[in-house]
Design a protein around this motif. Structure first.
Motif, PDB file in Angstrom:
ATOM      1  N   ALA A  88       1.063  -1.120   0.139  1.00 22.35           N
ATOM      2  CA  ALA A  88      -0.125  -0.127   0.004  1.00 22.35           C
ATOM      3  C   ALA A  88       1.008   1.309  -0.077  1.00 22.35           C
ATOM      4  CB  ALA A  88      -0.954  -0.129   1.420  1.00 22.35           C
ATOM      5  N   LEU A  91       2.180   1.883  -3.405  1.00 26.01           N
ATOM      6  CA  LEU A  91       1.149   2.175  -4.377  1.00 26.01           C
ATOM      7  C   LEU A  91       1.145   4.005  -4.058  1.00 26.01           C
ATOM      8  CD1 LEU A  91      -1.103   2.242  -6.534  1.00 26.01           C
ATOM      9  CD2 LEU A  91      -2.572   1.519  -4.216  1.00 26.01           C
ATOM     10  N   ARG A  92       1.028   4.272  -2.830  1.00 22.89           N
ATOM     11  CA  ARG A  92       0.677   5.686  -2.440  1.00 22.89           C
ATOM     12  C   ARG A  92       1.669   6.446  -2.927  1.00 22.89           C
ATOM     13  NH1 ARG A  92      -1.344   7.966   3.520  1.00 22.89           N
ATOM     14  NH2 ARG A  92      -1.061  10.110   2.962  1.00 22.89           N
ATOM     15  N   GLU A  96       1.407   9.479  -5.129  1.00 20.92           N
ATOM     16  CA  GLU A  96       1.878  11.041  -4.864  1.00 20.92           C
ATOM     17  C   GLU A  96       2.884  11.889  -5.314  1.00 20.92           C
ATOM     18  OE1 GLU A  96       0.844  11.395  -0.397  1.00 20.92           O
ATOM     19  OE2 GLU A  96      -0.740  10.214  -0.785  1.00 20.92           O
ATOM     20  N   TYR A 149      -4.730  15.459  -3.885  1.00 22.66           N
ATOM     21  CA  TYR A 149      -5.013  14.651  -4.916  1.00 22.66           C
ATOM     22  C   TYR A 149      -6.211  15.584  -5.670  1.00 22.66           C
ATOM     23  CZ  TYR A 149      -3.090  10.066  -3.408  1.00 22.66           C
ATOM     24  OH  TYR A 149      -2.200   8.946  -2.942  1.00 22.66           O
ATOM     25  N   TRP A 158      -7.595   8.864  -4.707  1.00 24.03           N
ATOM     26  CA  TRP A 158      -7.433   8.851  -3.509  1.00 24.03           C
ATOM     27  C   TRP A 158      -8.288   7.775  -2.787  1.00 24.03           C
ATOM     28  CZ3 TRP A 158      -4.754  10.008   0.641  1.00 24.03           C
ATOM     29  CH2 TRP A 158      -5.290  10.294   1.904  1.00 24.03           C
ATOM     30  N   VAL A 161      -6.485   4.615  -3.007  1.00 21.96           N
ATOM     31  CA  VAL A 161      -5.431   4.354  -1.975  1.00 21.96           C
ATOM     32  C   VAL A 161      -6.030   3.952  -0.829  1.00 21.96           C
ATOM     33  CG1 VAL A 161      -3.641   5.875  -0.812  1.00 21.96           C
ATOM     34  CG2 VAL A 161      -3.812   6.090  -3.248  1.00 21.96           C
ATOM     35  N   ARG A 162      -7.129   4.809  -0.388  1.00 19.17           N
ATOM     36  CA  ARG A 162      -7.655   4.411   0.925  1.00 19.17           C
ATOM     37  C   ARG A 162      -8.113   3.068   1.011  1.00 19.17           C
ATOM     38  NH1 ARG A 162      -5.656   6.604   4.213  1.00 19.17           N
ATOM     39  NH2 ARG A 162      -7.216   6.243   5.535  1.00 19.17           N
ATOM     40  N   ARG A 164      -6.897   0.327  -0.190  1.00 18.13           N
ATOM     41  CA  ARG A 164      -5.660  -0.323   0.135  1.00 18.13           C
ATOM     42  C   ARG A 164      -4.908  -0.008   1.235  1.00 18.13           C
ATOM     43  NH1 ARG A 164      -4.004  -3.115  -4.570  1.00 18.13           N
ATOM     44  NH2 ARG A 164      -2.717  -4.011  -3.234  1.00 18.13           N
ATOM     45  N   SER A 165      -5.258   0.758   2.062  1.00 21.11           N
ATOM     46  CA  SER A 165      -4.432   1.432   3.306  1.00 21.11           C
ATOM     47  C   SER A 165      -4.697   1.126   4.632  1.00 21.11           C
ATOM     48  CB  SER A 165      -4.469   2.908   3.283  1.00 21.11           C
ATOM     49  OG  SER A 165      -5.800   3.313   3.513  1.00 21.11           O
TER      50      SER A 165
END
Length: 249
Positions: A88, A91-92, A96, A149, A158, A161-162, A164-165
């Motif tokens: 994660a 990815l982020r 970013e 974002y 976003w 990302v959320r 997977r986070s």
């Protein structure tokens, strides 16, 4: 979090997404600790609904790896998966780095005002104390990144990302109360904003890398401090062992 405490849902919205959101928030915030059993019947009673939307919510949590579902037995809040947290994070960070590059190439005054305002909100929270402070700081931190974002024109990423986070967010929640952590996060955000304002792409990306790497750089310490919460990564297999096993049936 008391899983038997009654919760009122918004009857104008579907129940399953609301149950999912509330349980996910409680898991990520560690109010529901790893190992907590989530019984459908108890949750249905708590939310005042049938078991069907509860089942749907638990399945979504299972897709994110936040619960382990044992059919015909139990659903249990999962331990934090460090390997999933690293993926994660990868990815982020990849997304970013491009986000801050985009913003630094065109640092508009309204966007900078919004980001600076969010940083000041975080500064107020960092100066306070108490459990609610941590929760508020985390929410303000996430809002800072969400705003980036949105300003870069990729608000939909976003949500990706959320999704997977969950694991890395729980690691951050364990790490956040460490002495000086909130102030370090605050300083990172200020560096990111000022580098964007200066149109300095390398500086903005360096500040972002430093910011996002903070928790995972301390993962061994976090695992040692919270062994019941974290599932450590399996030991790496030496390259020679992988090569020697190649081609075997």
């Amino acid at each position: 979090m008391n899983v038997r405490e009654k919760v009122r849902l918004d009857r104008s919205r579907h129940a399953a997404p609301q149950v999912f959101e509330k349980l996910r928030e409680a898991i990520v915030d560690l109010e529901l600790a790893p190992g907590t059993v989530l019984a459908r019947a108890d949750l249905a009673e708590r939310f005042g609904i049938s078991q069907t939307p509860v089942r749907d919510a638990l399945l979504r949590l299972g897709e994110e790896g936040l619960v382990d579902i044992f059919p015909q037995h139990a659903t249990v809040v999962s331990r934090i998966d460090v390997a999933a947290a690293r993926q994660a994070h990868y990815l982020r960070r990849s997304i970013e780095l491009e986000v801050v590059r985009t913003l630094a190439l065109d640092p508009s005054a309204p966007m900078l005002a919004r980001l600076r305002g969010q940083v000041e909100t975080m500064a107020v929270l960092a100066a306070a104390t108490g459990a609610e402070t941590y929760r508020g700081f985390v929410e303000a931190d996430q809002e800072f990144h969400r705003q980036m974002y949105e300003a870069a024109g990729v608000a939909g990423l976003w949500d990706l990302v959320r999704h997977r986070s969950g694991h890395v967010d729980r690691l951050r929640r364990l790490h956040l109360p460490s002495e000086g952590k909130m102030h370090a996060v605050l300083a990172d955000h200020r560096r990111i904003v000022e580098a964007i304002a200066a149109g300095d792409v390398p500086a903005a990306q360096d500040a972002l890398r430093t910011h996002l790497s903070g928790t995972l750089s301390q993962v061994e310490e976090i695992c040692a401090r919270y062994p019941d919460f974290v599932e450590p990564e399996p030991p790496a297999v030496p390259e020679r062992h992988r090569l020697s096993g190649a081609g075997r049936s």
